[in-house]
Design a protein around this motif. Sequence first.
Motif, PDB file in Angstrom:
ATOM      1  N   UNK A   1       0.825  -1.207   0.000  1.00 33.12           N
ATOM      2  CA  UNK A   1       0.000   0.000   0.000  1.00 33.12           C
ATOM      3  C   UNK A   1       0.863   1.263   0.000  1.00 33.12           C
ATOM      4  N   UNK A   2       0.567   2.156  -0.912  1.00 30.64           N
ATOM      5  CA  UNK A   2       1.266   3.445  -0.930  1.00 30.64           C
ATOM      6  C   UNK A   2       0.948   4.244   0.329  1.00 30.64           C
ATOM      7  N   UNK A   3      -0.293   4.115   0.809  1.00 31.92           N
ATOM      8  CA  UNK A   3      -0.675   4.839   2.020  1.00 31.92           C
ATOM      9  C   UNK A   3       0.160   4.367   3.217  1.00 31.92           C
ATOM     10  N   UNK A   4       0.443   3.082   3.304  1.00 27.92           N
ATOM     11  CA  UNK A   4       1.269   2.571   4.392  1.00 27.92           C
ATOM     12  C   UNK A   4       2.618   3.280   4.417  1.00 27.92           C
ATOM     13  N   UNK A   5       3.226   3.460   3.260  1.00 27.70           N
ATOM     14  CA  UNK A   5       4.508   4.161   3.197  1.00 27.70           C
ATOM     15  C   UNK A   5       4.409   5.588   3.697  1.00 27.70           C
ATOM     16  N   UNK A   6       3.311   6.273   3.374  1.00 34.39           N
ATOM     17  CA  UNK A   6       3.128   7.650   3.835  1.00 34.39           C
ATOM     18  C   UNK A   6       2.913   7.711   5.343  1.00 34.39           C
ATOM     19  N   UNK A   7       2.136   6.768   5.862  1.00 34.38           N
ATOM     20  CA  UNK A   7       1.885   6.729   7.300  1.00 34.38           C
ATOM     21  C   UNK A   7       3.180   6.425   8.048  1.00 34.38           C
ATOM     22  N   UNK A   8       3.986   5.564   7.492  1.00 38.69           N
ATOM     23  CA  UNK A   8       5.269   5.249   8.144  1.00 38.69           C
ATOM     24  C   UNK A   8       6.145   6.489   8.249  1.00 38.69           C
ATOM     25  N   UNK A   9       6.045   7.399   7.288  1.00 39.42           N
ATOM     26  CA  UNK A   9       6.840   8.635   7.332  1.00 39.42           C
ATOM     27  C   UNK A   9       6.280   9.626   8.352  1.00 39.42           C
ATOM     28  N   UNK A  10       4.956   9.798   8.353  1.00 40.01           N
ATOM     29  CA  UNK A  10       4.348  10.807   9.224  1.00 40.01           C
ATOM     30  C   UNK A  10       4.057  10.294  10.627  1.00 40.01           C
ATOM     31  N   UNK A  11       3.897   8.953  10.766  1.00 43.15           N
ATOM     32  CA  UNK A  11       3.547   8.315  12.038  1.00 43.15           C
ATOM     33  C   UNK A  11       2.173   8.737  12.541  1.00 43.15           C
ATOM     34  N   UNK A  12       1.307   9.172  11.602  1.00 43.08           N
ATOM     35  CA  UNK A  12      -0.053   9.618  11.948  1.00 43.08           C
ATOM     36  C   UNK A  12      -1.029   9.106  10.908  1.00 43.08           C
ATOM     37  N   UNK A  13      -2.273   8.829  11.328  1.00 43.22           N
ATOM     38  CA  UNK A  13      -3.324   8.478  10.381  1.00 43.22           C
ATOM     39  C   UNK A  13      -4.687   8.814  10.962  1.00 43.22           C
ATOM     40  N   UNK A  14      -5.636   9.051  10.070  1.00 42.40           N
ATOM     41  CA  UNK A  14      -7.015   9.284  10.456  1.00 42.40           C
ATOM     42  C   UNK A  14      -7.859   8.083  10.076  1.00 42.40           C
ATOM     43  N   UNK A  15      -8.893   7.824  10.870  1.00 41.20           N
ATOM     44  CA  UNK A  15      -9.848   6.764  10.558  1.00 41.20           C
ATOM     45  C   UNK A  15     -11.218   7.421  10.416  1.00 41.20           C
ATOM     46  N   UNK A  16     -11.758   7.373   9.195  1.00 45.92           N
ATOM     47  CA  UNK A  16     -13.082   7.899   8.889  1.00 45.92           C
ATOM     48  C   UNK A  16     -14.035   6.715   8.841  1.00 45.92           C
ATOM     49  N   UNK A  17     -14.815   6.516   9.909  1.00 46.80           N
ATOM     50  CA  UNK A  17     -15.754   5.401   9.974  1.00 46.80           C
ATOM     51  C   UNK A  17     -16.979   5.800   9.156  1.00 46.80           C
ATOM     52  N   UNK A  18     -17.210   5.092   8.059  1.00 45.59           N
ATOM     53  CA  UNK A  18     -18.254   5.489   7.114  1.00 45.59           C
ATOM     54  C   UNK A  18     -19.649   5.116   7.585  1.00 45.59           C
ATOM     55  N   UNK A  19     -20.620   5.913   7.105  1.00 38.69           N
ATOM     56  CA  UNK A  19     -22.026   5.660   7.382  1.00 38.69           C
ATOM     57  C   UNK A  19     -22.684   4.941   6.217  1.00 38.69           C
ATOM     58  N   UNK A  20     -23.883   4.419   6.458  1.00 39.68           N
ATOM     59  CA  UNK A  20     -24.600   3.607   5.472  1.00 39.68           C
ATOM     60  C   UNK A  20     -24.802   4.333   4.143  1.00 39.68           C
ATOM     61  N   UNK A  21     -24.865   5.658   4.159  1.00 37.30           N
ATOM     62  CA  UNK A  21     -25.072   6.421   2.924  1.00 37.30           C
ATOM     63  C   UNK A  21     -23.768   6.678   2.174  1.00 37.30           C
ATOM     64  N   UNK A  22     -22.656   6.114   2.637  1.00 39.53           N
ATOM     65  CA  UNK A  22     -21.351   6.429   2.048  1.00 39.53           C
ATOM     66  C   UNK A  22     -20.701   5.241   1.312  1.00 39.53           C
ATOM     67  N   UNK A  23     -21.512   4.338   0.777  1.00 37.29           N
ATOM     68  CA  UNK A  23     -20.971   3.191   0.039  1.00 37.29           C
ATOM     69  C   UNK A  23     -20.182   3.645  -1.181  1.00 37.29           C
ATOM     70  N   UNK A  24     -20.632   4.684  -1.864  1.00 35.20           N
ATOM     71  CA  UNK A  24     -19.902   5.158  -3.038  1.00 35.20           C
ATOM     72  C   UNK A  24     -18.535   5.722  -2.642  1.00 35.20           C
ATOM     73  N   UNK A  25     -18.464   6.363  -1.494  1.00 35.82           N
ATOM     74  CA  UNK A  25     -17.183   6.841  -0.986  1.00 35.82           C
ATOM     75  C   UNK A  25     -16.245   5.653  -0.751  1.00 35.82           C
ATOM     76  N   UNK A  26     -16.766   4.593  -0.161  1.00 34.44           N
ATOM     77  CA  UNK A  26     -15.958   3.395   0.076  1.00 34.44           C
ATOM     78  C   UNK A  26     -15.442   2.826  -1.242  1.00 34.44           C
ATOM     79  N   UNK A  27     -16.304   2.735  -2.238  1.00 37.55           N
ATOM     80  CA  UNK A  27     -15.895   2.212  -3.549  1.00 37.55           C
ATOM     81  C   UNK A  27     -14.826   3.091  -4.181  1.00 37.55           C
ATOM     82  N   UNK A  28     -15.025   4.389  -4.101  1.00 37.29           N
ATOM     83  CA  UNK A  28     -14.092   5.334  -4.712  1.00 37.29           C
ATOM     84  C   UNK A  28     -12.700   5.234  -4.085  1.00 37.29           C
ATOM     85  N   UNK A  29     -12.627   5.164  -2.759  1.00 36.20           N
ATOM     86  CA  UNK A  29     -11.334   5.102  -2.091  1.00 36.20           C
ATOM     87  C   UNK A  29     -10.696   3.714  -2.180  1.00 36.20           C
ATOM     88  N   UNK A  30     -11.457   2.710  -2.603  1.00 34.50           N
ATOM     89  CA  UNK A  30     -10.909   1.361  -2.779  1.00 34.50           C
ATOM     90  C   UNK A  30     -10.237   1.192  -4.140  1.00 34.50           C
TER      91      UNK A  30
END
Length: 164
Positions: free
Chosen positions: A57-86
Amino acid sequence: MLTQLQNDFRDVMAGVATPVSVVTAFHDGSPHGTTVSAFTSLSMDPPMVLVSLDKTSRLLGLIRKSRRFGVNVLGAAQAETARSFAKKLEMGEKFAGVDWRRDNELPRLAGVPGWLACTVSQEVEGGDHIVLFGRVVSASTATAAPLTYHSRTFGTHSLLAQSA
């Protein structure tokens, strides 16, 4: 090609309902993120979560550099957001047209019912993934039905009927 055990394992795990989240980080001032379903609480004292990211994962490499990450827990109306970020897009492209803001110096998606800002406290190798233990430094919640992934499709939680 997957082995029979890997196929059976995949089928068993498809029967486990999981929360769907978008893990985010900044790199050179640009937001980056990816959809994950391997996310759970780990500890109350101190507040900690774990997320699992593919070793490539490219994101893993970025997190390893910054040592920080956010977790956006999605709601039922956000399935398209999940698909897009996948999708396998260039990391910055995933935020095109997405409503987000900076929160605790991390990208926070608009309208998420759950938000956690974390610092990496530990990494654990697990097969083809790396599990990040994140110490929660900020948390907020809003009332909304969660987005879950079960039987290879998105859905949400529903209450069982009460017995008489």
